[in-house]
Design an enzyme around this catalytic site. Structure first.
Site, PDB file in Angstrom:
ATOM      1  N   LYS A  30     -51.718 -10.782  23.639  1.00  0.00           N
ATOM      2  CA  LYS A  30     -50.635  -9.955  24.174  1.00  0.00           C
ATOM      3  C   LYS A  30     -51.134  -8.975  25.233  1.00  0.00           C
ATOM      4  CE  LYS A  30     -49.651  -8.174  20.185  1.00  0.00           C
ATOM      5  NZ  LYS A  30     -50.757  -8.763  19.402  1.00  0.00           N
ATOM      6  N   ARG A 105     -43.225  -3.026  15.754  1.00  0.00           N
ATOM      7  CA  ARG A 105     -44.011  -3.720  14.733  1.00  0.00           C
ATOM      8  C   ARG A 105     -43.329  -3.703  13.369  1.00  0.00           C
ATOM      9  NH1 ARG A 105     -49.449  -3.045  17.343  1.00  0.00           N
ATOM     10  NH2 ARG A 105     -50.989  -4.234  16.165  1.00  0.00           N
ATOM     11  N   ARG A 144     -63.711  -9.894  20.846  1.00  0.00           N
ATOM     12  CA  ARG A 144     -63.093  -9.031  21.881  1.00  0.00           C
ATOM     13  C   ARG A 144     -63.997  -7.841  22.223  1.00  0.00           C
ATOM     14  NH1 ARG A 144     -57.092  -7.465  20.992  1.00  0.00           N
ATOM     15  NH2 ARG A 144     -57.851  -7.008  18.886  1.00  0.00           N
ATOM     16  N   ARG A 177     -63.834  -2.598  19.529  1.00  0.00           N
ATOM     17  CA  ARG A 177     -62.940  -1.685  18.803  1.00  0.00           C
ATOM     18  C   ARG A 177     -63.375  -1.626  17.341  1.00  0.00           C
ATOM     19  NH1 ARG A 177     -56.951  -3.792  20.268  1.00  0.00           N
ATOM     20  NH2 ARG A 177     -56.734  -3.318  18.058  1.00  0.00           N
ATOM     21  N   ARG A 188     -55.398  -6.492   8.723  1.00  0.00           N
ATOM     22  CA  ARG A 188     -54.527  -6.438   9.909  1.00  0.00           C
ATOM     23  C   ARG A 188     -53.588  -7.641   9.933  1.00  0.00           C
ATOM     24  NH1 ARG A 188     -58.357  -5.898  14.843  1.00  0.00           N
ATOM     25  NH2 ARG A 188     -56.461  -5.662  16.054  1.00  0.00           N
TER      26      ARG A 188
HETATM   27  P1  ADP Z   1     -53.825  -8.908  21.445  1.00  0.00           P
HETATM   28  O1  ADP Z   1     -53.429  -7.840  22.442  1.00  0.00           O
HETATM   29  O2  ADP Z   1     -52.679  -9.828  21.120  1.00  0.00           O
HETATM   30  O3  ADP Z   1     -54.488  -8.359  20.233  1.00  0.00           O
HETATM   31  P2  ADP Z   1     -55.847  -9.631  23.457  1.00  0.00           P
HETATM   32  O4  ADP Z   1     -55.087  -9.845  24.710  1.00  0.00           O
HETATM   33  O5  ADP Z   1     -56.633  -8.376  23.342  1.00  0.00           O
HETATM   34  O6  ADP Z   1     -54.878  -9.840  22.163  1.00  0.00           O
HETATM   35  O7  ADP Z   1     -56.785 -10.906  23.277  1.00  0.00           O
HETATM   36  C1  ADP Z   1     -57.622 -11.053  22.120  1.00  0.00           C
HETATM   37  C2  ADP Z   1     -58.938 -11.683  22.533  1.00  0.00           C
HETATM   38  O8  ADP Z   1     -58.710 -13.040  22.922  1.00  0.00           O
HETATM   39  C3  ADP Z   1     -59.604 -11.001  23.725  1.00  0.00           C
HETATM   40  O9  ADP Z   1     -60.997 -11.019  23.512  1.00  0.00           O
HETATM   41  C4  ADP Z   1     -59.192 -11.869  24.926  1.00  0.00           C
HETATM   42  O10 ADP Z   1     -60.178 -11.847  25.943  1.00  0.00           O
HETATM   43  C5  ADP Z   1     -59.075 -13.248  24.295  1.00  0.00           C
HETATM   44  N1  ADP Z   1     -57.971 -14.052  24.860  1.00  0.00           N
HETATM   45  C6  ADP Z   1     -56.754 -13.637  25.273  1.00  0.00           C
HETATM   46  N2  ADP Z   1     -55.989 -14.675  25.670  1.00  0.00           N
HETATM   47  C7  ADP Z   1     -56.746 -15.777  25.484  1.00  0.00           C
HETATM   48  C8  ADP Z   1     -56.519 -17.183  25.700  1.00  0.00           C
HETATM   49  N3  ADP Z   1     -55.345 -17.635  26.162  1.00  0.00           N
HETATM   50  N4  ADP Z   1     -57.513 -18.035  25.403  1.00  0.00           N
HETATM   51  C9  ADP Z   1     -58.686 -17.582  24.915  1.00  0.00           C
HETATM   52  N5  ADP Z   1     -58.966 -16.282  24.698  1.00  0.00           N
HETATM   53  C10 ADP Z   1     -58.016 -15.378  24.961  1.00  0.00           C
HETATM   54  P1  AMP Z   2     -53.191  -2.946  18.719  1.00  0.00           P
HETATM   55  O1  AMP Z   2     -53.980  -2.283  19.794  1.00  0.00           O
HETATM   56  O2  AMP Z   2     -51.801  -3.309  19.128  1.00  0.00           O
HETATM   57  O3  AMP Z   2     -53.932  -4.103  18.079  1.00  0.00           O
HETATM   58  O4  AMP Z   2     -53.004  -1.849  17.570  1.00  0.00           O
HETATM   59  C1  AMP Z   2     -54.114  -1.300  16.893  1.00  0.00           C
HETATM   60  C2  AMP Z   2     -53.641  -0.531  15.663  1.00  0.00           C
HETATM   61  O5  AMP Z   2     -52.815   0.575  16.073  1.00  0.00           O
HETATM   62  C3  AMP Z   2     -52.779  -1.306  14.677  1.00  0.00           C
HETATM   63  O6  AMP Z   2     -53.522  -2.073  13.761  1.00  0.00           O
HETATM   64  C4  AMP Z   2     -52.013  -0.168  14.004  1.00  0.00           C
HETATM   65  O7  AMP Z   2     -52.830   0.522  13.074  1.00  0.00           O
HETATM   66  C5  AMP Z   2     -51.750   0.795  15.158  1.00  0.00           C
HETATM   67  N1  AMP Z   2     -50.479   0.501  15.858  1.00  0.00           N
HETATM   68  C6  AMP Z   2     -50.333   0.095  17.152  1.00  0.00           C
HETATM   69  N2  AMP Z   2     -49.039  -0.065  17.467  1.00  0.00           N
HETATM   70  C7  AMP Z   2     -48.344   0.234  16.341  1.00  0.00           C
HETATM   71  C8  AMP Z   2     -46.959   0.227  16.015  1.00  0.00           C
HETATM   72  N3  AMP Z   2     -46.026  -0.121  16.916  1.00  0.00           N
HETATM   73  N4  AMP Z   2     -46.600   0.581  14.754  1.00  0.00           N
HETATM   74  C9  AMP Z   2     -47.526   0.938  13.834  1.00  0.00           C
HETATM   75  N5  AMP Z   2     -48.836   0.956  14.073  1.00  0.00           N
HETATM   76  C10 AMP Z   2     -49.261   0.612  15.307  1.00  0.00           C
END
Ligand code: ADP
Ligand code: AMP
Length: 233
Positions: A30, A105, A144, A177, A188
């Site tokens: 995302k 969420r 990541r 992270r 999660r």
């Molecule tokens: P989210 O925001 O849904 O948690 P991220 O965009 O941070 O996901 O992506 C999670 C991990 O997967 C990151 O390390 C990113 O570089 C990698 N990633 C994102 N999209 C793809 C894809 N289409 N194919 C492979 N790896 C991806």
């Molecule tokens: P994310 O960066 O979206 O993966 O979020 C990291 C963490 O932040 C999550 O696991 C939650 O603990 C908190 N968080 C982010 N967005 C929300 C939301 N909309 N509602 C509740 N917790 C959130």
């Protein structure tokens, strides 16, 4: 795509004028896609996770409250999130639309978002559902790495930087992270299944849900996301 629709630096000439929501489990891609889409349309990328991490880094009372919850894989209470999002949406840069990543969420957040959008003159959001086999998520999450300066997202397995541990754009150091450690992944994903996955049915009922196969490569996913956003009314 029609080349006249794009500026030389890759931005779209058309306006977004809509609220886009990216829904999907942690690691689905995302953030990667939200950054790209927001850049194409010159609108803000609103990641509630990033907002919370900024509060943690700044040591605000909100950050102090959120930190232990985030680091143990639990959601932060709705009341905190709603206040944070309401304040952000008021800012003038949101007037032409925005891309939410990681929000809403919970069903409470989704219902409240509907009201907030109405107040600001937007329709119900276009919801892009990132559908992916959970077996792929562990590698995406634990691999990541994020740039400490600009927040660019890499993956040591799938999307490594050119120079190890350095951001391609600004040379910033990459970091993991705290909640991307293997032991926090299971809680999660559980929180996602219990509290967030029901939103797919919620937005489907509103006729606003569109699906993307998030297991595909980044450029294929971004093309599909763009097609969805351009096709939505
Ligand atoms: P989210 O925001 O849904 O948690 P991220 O965009 O941070 O996901 O992506 C999670 C991990 O997967 C990151 O390390 C990113 O570089 C990698 N990633 C994102 N999209 C793809 C894809 N289409 N194919 C492979 N790896 C991806
Ligand atoms: P994310 O960066 O979206 O993966 O979020 C990291 C963490 O932040 C999550 O696991 C939650 O603990 C908190 N968080 C982010 N967005 C929300 C939301 N909309 N509602 C509740 N917790 C959130």
């Amino acid at each position: 795509m029609d080349t006249s629709a794009v500026t030389p630096d890759g931005r779209l000439r058309e306006k977004l004028n809509a609220a886009v929501v990216f829904l999907g489990p942690p690691g689905a891609g995302k953030g990667t896609q939200a950054k790209e889409l927001a850049k194409k349309y010159c609108v803000p990328h609103l990641s509630t996770g990033d907002m919370l991490r900024e509060n943690i880094a700044a040591g605000t009372p909100l950050g102090v409250q959120a930190k232990p919850l985030m680091e143990s894989g639990q959601l932060v209470p709705d009341s905190i999130i709603l206040k944070m999002v309401a304040a952000r949406i008021e800012k003038p840069d949101c007037s032409g639309g925005f891309v939410f990543d990681g929000f809403p969420r919970t069903v409470t957040q989704a219902q409240w978002l509907g009201e907030l959008l109405k107040q600001h003159g937007f329709k119900q959001p276009v919801v892009v559902h990132f559908v992916i086999d959970p077996a792929l998520l562990m590698r995406r999450i634990t691999g990541r790495r994020m740039c400490k300066i600009g927040g660019e997202i890499y993956n040591i397995y799938e999307r490594p930087p050119i120079v190890p541990n350095r951001c391609d754009s600004d040379g910033g150091e990459l970091e993991q992270r705290p909640d991307d450690r293997e032991e926090v992944v299971a809680p999660r994903l559980l929180a996602y299944e219990k509290q967030t996955a029901p939103l797919a049915a919620y937005f489907r009922r509103l006729g606003r849900l569109r699906e993307v196969d998030a297991a595909k490569g980044v450029s294929e996913v971004s093309q599909r996301v763009l097609d969805i956003v351009r096709g939505a009314e």
